[in-house]
Design a protein around this motif. Structure first.
Motif, PDB file in Angstrom:
ATOM      1  N   ALA A  38       0.846  -1.101  -0.012  1.00 52.18           N
ATOM      2  CA  ALA A  38      -0.049   0.017  -0.105  1.00 52.18           C
ATOM      3  C   ALA A  38       0.861   1.202   0.060  1.00 52.18           C
ATOM      4  O   ALA A  38       0.750   2.108  -0.735  1.00 52.18           O
ATOM      5  CB  ALA A  38      -1.007  -0.157   1.215  1.00 52.18           C
ATOM      6  N   LEU A  39       1.894   1.245   0.926  1.00 49.42           N
ATOM      7  CA  LEU A  39       2.851   2.455   0.871  1.00 49.42           C
ATOM      8  C   LEU A  39       3.535   2.712  -0.355  1.00 49.42           C
ATOM      9  O   LEU A  39       3.600   3.789  -0.876  1.00 49.42           O
ATOM     10  CB  LEU A  39       3.945   2.073   2.158  1.00 49.42           C
ATOM     11  N   ALA A  40       4.074   1.680  -0.968  1.00 51.28           N
ATOM     12  CA  ALA A  40       4.558   1.696  -2.161  1.00 51.28           C
ATOM     13  C   ALA A  40       3.800   2.358  -3.351  1.00 51.28           C
ATOM     14  O   ALA A  40       4.182   2.946  -4.173  1.00 51.28           O
ATOM     15  CB  ALA A  40       5.566   0.359  -2.715  1.00 51.28           C
ATOM     16  N   ALA A  41       2.667   1.549  -3.438  1.00 53.39           N
ATOM     17  CA  ALA A  41       1.539   2.025  -4.475  1.00 53.39           C
ATOM     18  C   ALA A  41       1.201   3.587  -4.111  1.00 53.39           C
ATOM     19  O   ALA A  41       1.096   4.288  -5.287  1.00 53.39           O
ATOM     20  CB  ALA A  41       0.702   0.905  -4.503  1.00 53.39           C
ATOM     21  N   GLY A  42       1.007   4.132  -3.130  1.00 57.33           N
ATOM     22  CA  GLY A  42       0.628   5.105  -2.686  1.00 57.33           C
ATOM     23  C   GLY A  42       1.712   6.303  -3.381  1.00 57.33           C
ATOM     24  O   GLY A  42       1.573   7.293  -3.543  1.00 57.33           O
ATOM     25  N   ALA A  43       3.042   5.855  -2.803  1.00 56.84           N
ATOM     26  CA  ALA A  43       4.150   6.576  -3.357  1.00 56.84           C
ATOM     27  C   ALA A  43       4.173   6.694  -4.697  1.00 56.84           C
ATOM     28  O   ALA A  43       4.899   7.726  -5.291  1.00 56.84           O
ATOM     29  CB  ALA A  43       5.418   5.905  -2.840  1.00 56.84           C
ATOM     30  N   MET A  44       3.750   5.819  -5.581  1.00 54.37           N
ATOM     31  CA  MET A  44       3.925   5.751  -7.018  1.00 54.37           C
ATOM     32  C   MET A  44       2.647   6.565  -7.713  1.00 54.37           C
ATOM     33  O   MET A  44       2.501   6.799  -8.907  1.00 54.37           O
ATOM     34  CB  MET A  44       4.097   4.379  -7.689  1.00 54.37           C
ATOM     35  N   GLY A  45       1.763   6.920  -6.768  1.00 55.18           N
ATOM     36  CA  GLY A  45       0.648   7.866  -7.272  1.00 55.18           C
ATOM     37  C   GLY A  45      -0.528   7.088  -7.622  1.00 55.18           C
ATOM     38  O   GLY A  45      -1.559   7.745  -8.160  1.00 55.18           O
ATOM     39  N   TYR A  46      -0.508   5.512  -7.157  1.00 57.40           N
ATOM     40  CA  TYR A  46      -2.005   5.058  -7.486  1.00 57.40           C
ATOM     41  C   TYR A  46      -2.946   5.363  -6.370  1.00 57.40           C
ATOM     42  O   TYR A  46      -2.492   5.682  -5.321  1.00 57.40           O
ATOM     43  CB  TYR A  46      -1.770   3.420  -7.471  1.00 57.40           C
ATOM     44  N   SER A  47      -4.220   5.228  -6.897  1.00 58.08           N
ATOM     45  CA  SER A  47      -5.177   5.335  -5.744  1.00 58.08           C
ATOM     46  C   SER A  47      -5.339   4.007  -4.979  1.00 58.08           C
ATOM     47  O   SER A  47      -5.764   2.932  -5.758  1.00 58.08           O
ATOM     48  CB  SER A  47      -6.596   5.839  -6.370  1.00 58.08           C
ATOM     49  N   VAL A  48      -5.076   3.885  -3.666  1.00 57.68           N
ATOM     50  CA  VAL A  48      -5.183   2.713  -3.235  1.00 57.68           C
ATOM     51  C   VAL A  48      -6.283   2.694  -1.927  1.00 57.68           C
ATOM     52  O   VAL A  48      -6.270   3.505  -1.018  1.00 57.68           O
ATOM     53  CB  VAL A  48      -3.640   2.542  -2.528  1.00 57.68           C
ATOM     54  N   SER A  49      -6.979   1.579  -2.032  1.00 54.75           N
ATOM     55  CA  SER A  49      -7.734   0.989  -0.971  1.00 54.75           C
ATOM     56  C   SER A  49      -7.515   0.066  -0.336  1.00 54.75           C
ATOM     57  O   SER A  49      -6.988  -0.919  -0.948  1.00 54.75           O
ATOM     58  CB  SER A  49      -9.266   1.041  -1.591  1.00 54.75           C
ATOM     59  N   LEU A  50      -7.672   0.041   0.881  1.00 56.44           N
ATOM     60  CA  LEU A  50      -7.498  -1.127   2.056  1.00 56.44           C
ATOM     61  C   LEU A  50      -8.794  -1.903   2.364  1.00 56.44           C
ATOM     62  O   LEU A  50      -9.571  -0.917   3.008  1.00 56.44           O
ATOM     63  CB  LEU A  50      -6.447  -0.765   2.891  1.00 56.44           C
ATOM     64  N   LEU A  51      -9.120  -3.197   2.057  1.00 57.07           N
ATOM     65  CA  LEU A  51     -10.249  -3.636   2.823  1.00 57.07           C
ATOM     66  C   LEU A  51      -9.603  -4.853   3.734  1.00 57.07           C
ATOM     67  O   LEU A  51      -9.054  -5.686   3.295  1.00 57.07           O
ATOM     68  CB  LEU A  51     -11.068  -4.438   1.761  1.00 57.07           C
ATOM     69  N   PHE A  52      -9.948  -4.666   5.025  1.00 57.39           N
ATOM     70  CA  PHE A  52      -9.589  -5.553   5.961  1.00 57.39           C
ATOM     71  C   PHE A  52     -10.853  -6.542   6.297  1.00 57.39           C
ATOM     72  O   PHE A  52     -11.921  -6.152   6.546  1.00 57.39           O
ATOM     73  CB  PHE A  52      -9.338  -4.656   7.173  1.00 57.39           C
ATOM     74  N   LEU A  53     -10.359  -7.834   6.080  1.00 56.55           N
ATOM     75  CA  LEU A  53     -11.639  -8.738   6.262  1.00 56.55           C
ATOM     76  C   LEU A  53     -10.861 -10.267   6.922  1.00 56.55           C
ATOM     77  O   LEU A  53      -9.663 -10.212   6.940  1.00 56.55           O
ATOM     78  CB  LEU A  53     -12.363  -9.117   5.127  1.00 56.55           C
ATOM     79  N   ASP A  54     -11.770 -10.974   7.303  1.00 53.89           N
ATOM     80  CA  ASP A  54     -11.584 -12.255   8.002  1.00 53.89           C
ATOM     81  C   ASP A  54     -10.589 -12.016   9.141  1.00 53.89           C
ATOM     82  O   ASP A  54     -10.679 -10.852   9.754  1.00 53.89           O
ATOM     83  CB  ASP A  54     -10.686 -13.240   6.892  1.00 53.89           C
ATOM     84  N   GLU A  55      -9.249 -12.673   9.215  1.00 53.48           N
ATOM     85  CA  GLU A  55      -8.276 -12.262  10.328  1.00 53.48           C
ATOM     86  C   GLU A  55      -7.492 -10.908  10.155  1.00 53.48           C
ATOM     87  O   GLU A  55      -6.963 -10.386  11.292  1.00 53.48           O
ATOM     88  CB  GLU A  55      -7.159 -13.583  10.319  1.00 53.48           C
ATOM     89  N   GLY A  56      -7.591 -10.261   8.970  1.00 54.33           N
ATOM     90  CA  GLY A  56      -7.158  -9.133   8.707  1.00 54.33           C
ATOM     91  C   GLY A  56      -7.577  -7.951   9.854  1.00 54.33           C
ATOM     92  O   GLY A  56      -6.964  -7.010  10.017  1.00 54.33           O
ATOM     93  N   VAL A  57      -8.688  -8.196  10.045  1.00 60.42           N
ATOM     94  CA  VAL A  57      -9.455  -7.030  11.044  1.00 60.42           C
ATOM     95  C   VAL A  57      -8.652  -7.023  12.209  1.00 60.42           C
ATOM     96  O   VAL A  57      -8.664  -5.788  13.002  1.00 60.42           O
ATOM     97  CB  VAL A  57     -10.838  -7.554  11.396  1.00 60.42           C
ATOM     98  N   TRP A  58      -8.241  -7.998  12.820  1.00 61.14           N
ATOM     99  CA  TRP A  58      -7.016  -7.960  14.042  1.00 61.14           C
ATOM    100  C   TRP A  58      -6.113  -6.644  13.788  1.00 61.14           C
ATOM    101  O   TRP A  58      -5.534  -5.901  14.890  1.00 61.14           O
ATOM    102  CB  TRP A  58      -6.539  -9.012  14.328  1.00 61.14           C
ATOM    103  N   GLN A  59      -5.598  -6.539  12.531  1.00 62.96           N
ATOM    104  CA  GLN A  59      -4.765  -5.197  12.316  1.00 62.96           C
ATOM    105  C   GLN A  59      -5.335  -3.885  12.781  1.00 62.96           C
ATOM    106  O   GLN A  59      -4.348  -3.057  12.976  1.00 62.96           O
ATOM    107  CB  GLN A  59      -4.349  -5.134  10.870  1.00 62.96           C
ATOM    108  N   LEU A  60      -6.301  -4.078  12.853  1.00 67.64           N
ATOM    109  CA  LEU A  60      -7.030  -2.488  13.078  1.00 67.64           C
ATOM    110  C   LEU A  60      -7.323  -2.043  14.750  1.00 67.64           C
ATOM    111  O   LEU A  60      -7.723  -1.258  14.854  1.00 67.64           O
ATOM    112  CB  LEU A  60      -8.346  -2.601  12.541  1.00 67.64           C
TER     113      LEU A  60
END
Length: 131
Positions: A38-60
């Motif tokens: 996400a950081l790399a794509a954002g730095a390159m100017g891409y429009s980035v969205s992150l969707l946290f789901l399943d076990e990924g919600v624990w990151q939040l």
């Protein structure tokens, strides 16, 4: 002069990239790799969205203490996302519910989406990567 291959038609990286964060924050490298992507794509100017789901919600979850397992805290990377214009953070409502979590348990600034809204997010994305 052009040296072969297709002619470049679009030099602007204005593509919508959706990263699916399915991995728990600790115990493997996928969660960290998602944030690094996400950081790399954002730095390159891409429009980035992150969707946290399943076990990924624990990151939040706030107040994580990974020092006990000798691991770096993901919260610093999450906090750096807006510096790279990555500010579209979403979480799947049913993933929260299945883990007995709610909006108050996660970082502010993350939008909770239901299944219909997630379908729209998928449809508006040019590229979807799952971690």
């Amino acid at each position: 002069t052009h040296s072969g291959g297709p002619e470049p038609t679009d030099t602007s990286p204005e593509k919508n990239i959706l990263l699916l964060c399915r991995s728990a924050p600790y115990g493997g490298a996928l969660a960290r790799e998602t944030l690094e992507t996400a950081l790399a794509a954002g730095a390159m100017g891409y429009s980035v969205s992150l969707l946290f789901l399943d076990e990924g919600v624990w990151q939040l979850l706030d107040n994580q203490k990974p020092i006990a397992i000798h691991t770096k805290n993901h919260q610093a990377m999450l906090g750096a996302l807006p510096l790279y214009e990555v500010d579209k953070l979403f979480v799947e409502r049913s993933s929260l519910t299945q883990r007995q979590l709610n909006k108050r348990d996660i970082n502010p600034g993350v939008t909770v989406l239901d299944t219909t809204e997630i379908k729209g997010l998928f449809q508006s994305s040019d590229c979807i990567l799952s971690f």
